[in-house]
Design a protein around this motif. Structure first.
Motif, short mmCIF file in Angstrom:
data_model
loop_
_atom_site.label_atom_id
_atom_site.label_comp_id
_atom_site.label_asym_id
_atom_site.label_seq_id
_atom_site.Cartn_x
_atom_site.Cartn_y
_atom_site.Cartn_z
N UNK A 71 17.39 7.07 -28.23
CA UNK A 71 16.04 7.38 -28.75
C UNK A 71 15.48 8.68 -28.20
N UNK A 72 16.11 9.21 -27.13
CA UNK A 72 15.66 10.48 -26.57
C UNK A 72 16.86 11.35 -26.23
N UNK A 73 16.59 12.61 -25.97
CA UNK A 73 17.60 13.53 -25.45
C UNK A 73 17.34 13.75 -23.97
N UNK A 74 18.42 13.90 -23.19
CA UNK A 74 18.23 14.13 -21.75
C UNK A 74 17.44 15.42 -21.50
N UNK A 75 17.59 16.40 -22.36
CA UNK A 75 16.87 17.66 -22.16
C UNK A 75 15.35 17.44 -22.14
N UNK A 76 14.90 16.41 -22.86
CA UNK A 76 13.46 16.17 -22.95
C UNK A 76 12.90 15.42 -21.75
N UNK A 77 13.74 14.66 -21.03
CA UNK A 77 13.20 13.76 -20.00
C UNK A 77 13.82 13.95 -18.62
N UNK A 78 14.89 14.74 -18.50
CA UNK A 78 15.62 14.81 -17.23
C UNK A 78 14.75 15.29 -16.07
N UNK A 79 13.95 16.31 -16.29
CA UNK A 79 13.12 16.85 -15.22
C UNK A 79 12.06 15.85 -14.77
N UNK A 80 11.49 15.13 -15.73
CA UNK A 80 10.48 14.12 -15.39
C UNK A 80 11.10 12.97 -14.59
N UNK A 81 12.32 12.56 -14.96
CA UNK A 81 13.01 11.50 -14.23
C UNK A 81 13.33 11.96 -12.81
N UNK A 82 13.83 13.19 -12.67
CA UNK A 82 14.15 13.71 -11.35
C UNK A 82 12.90 13.76 -10.46
N UNK A 83 11.78 14.19 -11.02
CA UNK A 83 10.54 14.24 -10.26
C UNK A 83 10.08 12.85 -9.85
N UNK A 84 10.24 11.90 -10.76
CA UNK A 84 9.86 10.52 -10.44
C UNK A 84 10.70 9.97 -9.30
N UNK A 85 12.00 10.28 -9.29
CA UNK A 85 12.88 9.83 -8.22
C UNK A 85 12.48 10.46 -6.89
N UNK A 86 12.19 11.75 -6.90
CA UNK A 86 11.78 12.44 -5.67
C UNK A 86 10.52 11.80 -5.10
N UNK A 87 9.53 11.59 -5.94
CA UNK A 87 8.27 11.01 -5.47
C UNK A 87 8.46 9.60 -4.95
N UNK A 88 9.27 8.82 -5.64
CA UNK A 88 9.52 7.43 -5.22
C UNK A 88 10.22 7.39 -3.86
N UNK A 89 11.28 8.16 -3.70
CA UNK A 89 12.06 8.12 -2.47
C UNK A 89 11.29 8.70 -1.29
N UNK A 90 10.57 9.78 -1.51
CA UNK A 90 9.81 10.39 -0.42
C UNK A 90 8.58 9.59 -0.03
N UNK A 91 8.20 8.64 -0.88
CA UNK A 91 7.11 7.72 -0.53
C UNK A 91 7.63 6.50 0.21
#
Length: 300
Positions: A71-91
């Motif tokens: 339903x999506x392309x990785x190009x559209x969501x990859x950066x948002x997912x990476x940022x979400x992972x960074x915020x989750x792990x660093x919290x």
């Protein structure tokens, strides 16, 4: 504590993307979650499954691999997912509640000598890979945690995998009498601890076309298809038993030359190039007559 940094890596599978961390996420094994219910021990995976495009979550060592729905392309969501992972792990978020270490899997690995004195074959009592994988160096082994671990041994030159065995090629600085036990135990312990032989999305590194798929290729001339069928039926099983592989490369109808690639224990063997070349040449000439002239064998 060092902050987490996430690096996005593409895989050979277009639906799977890897998010590599700069430090370990889990320590005791590999985890795969197909849905939010399976992810009860992984707060991170549960959070990721709230994203409507996430189909499967893999967690292993220092990376997370995500398989998406179409339903999506990785190009559209990859950066948002990476940022979400960074915020989750660093919290302080937890990737997986590993709890008690899982019991080790009962795995046996035994060593077999091969015709190539530089190569030892290590056979497991379970299937390791779906097809042939060949790694010439640690960079090529980026999608195989087991191969990367083997390349950490200073004497390991190349790693070849096929179904339930691994052929390891060494440099001359080591003697198999001294290092065979070390390699065998490393492979056995890695498998018993649930180590991942191949990362999600890994595909064979091709140095020639796969002979099984080529045999069904309608674009190949009939002579090439016949050669491939003979190699598959009569030659490949024999060389596989010695820890090697043979791959059809090309056939020249004008010169009648057949080119094949030798892999695994066959590659670089002092005797195999001559023996296989002449053995295959004789077999093809006997079975195909004047269609085949010379067979040229190249080390993979």
């Amino acid at each position: 504590m060092e902050e987490y940094v996430i690096t996005v890596r593409e895989t050979n599978h277009p639906a799977i993307l890897k998010f590599e961390a700069n430090q370990p996420l889990v320590h005791q094994g590999n985890y795969e979650f197909k849905n939010i219910d399976e992810a009860k021990d992984s707060p991170l995976a549960q959070q990721l499954f709230h994203l409507p495009f996430v189909k499967t979550v893999y967690v292993s060592g220092d990376f997370i691999a995500l398989e998406r729905f179409d339903i999506v392309s990785w190009e559209d969501v990859r950066d948002a997912v990476a940022q979400q992972l960074v915020e989750y792990l660093n919290a302080g978020g937890v990737a997986v509640h590993e709890g008690k270490k899982q019991p080790r899997e009962a795995v046996t690995v035994y060593a077999e000598v091969t015709p190539n004195p530089a190569v030892m074959k290590f056979v497991a009592n379970k299937k390791l890979v779906p097809s042939v994988y060949e790694f010439k160096n640690i960079d090529e082994a980026k999608d195989s945690p087991l191969a990367r671990k083997l390349f950490e041994l200073p004497f390991v030159r190349e790693v070849f995998m096929d179904l339930n065995y691994i052929s390891v090629s060494k440099y001359e600085v080591a003697d198999w009498n001294e290092v065979t036990m070390e390699v065998r135990e490393m492979i056995r312990d890695f498998l018993a601890d649930g180590g991942q032989v191949l990362a999600p999305g890994a595909v064979p590194a091709k140095r020639g076309e796969d002979t099984v798929s080529m045999a069904a290729n309608p674009n190949l001339d009939p002579t090439s298809q016949e050669i491939i069928s003979i190699l598959n039926e009569y030659v490949k099983p024999a060389v596989a038993s010695d820890g090697g592989n043979i791959v059809f490369q090309s056939y020249d109808p004008d010169s009648k030359e057949v080119h094949v690639i030798l892999q695994g224990a066959c590659s670089g063997c002092p005797s195999s190039t001559f023996t296989l070349k002449n053995g295959i040449q004789t077999m093809l000439q006997n079975m195909m007559g004047e269609k085949v002239g010379e067979v040229v064998a190249v080390n993979g």
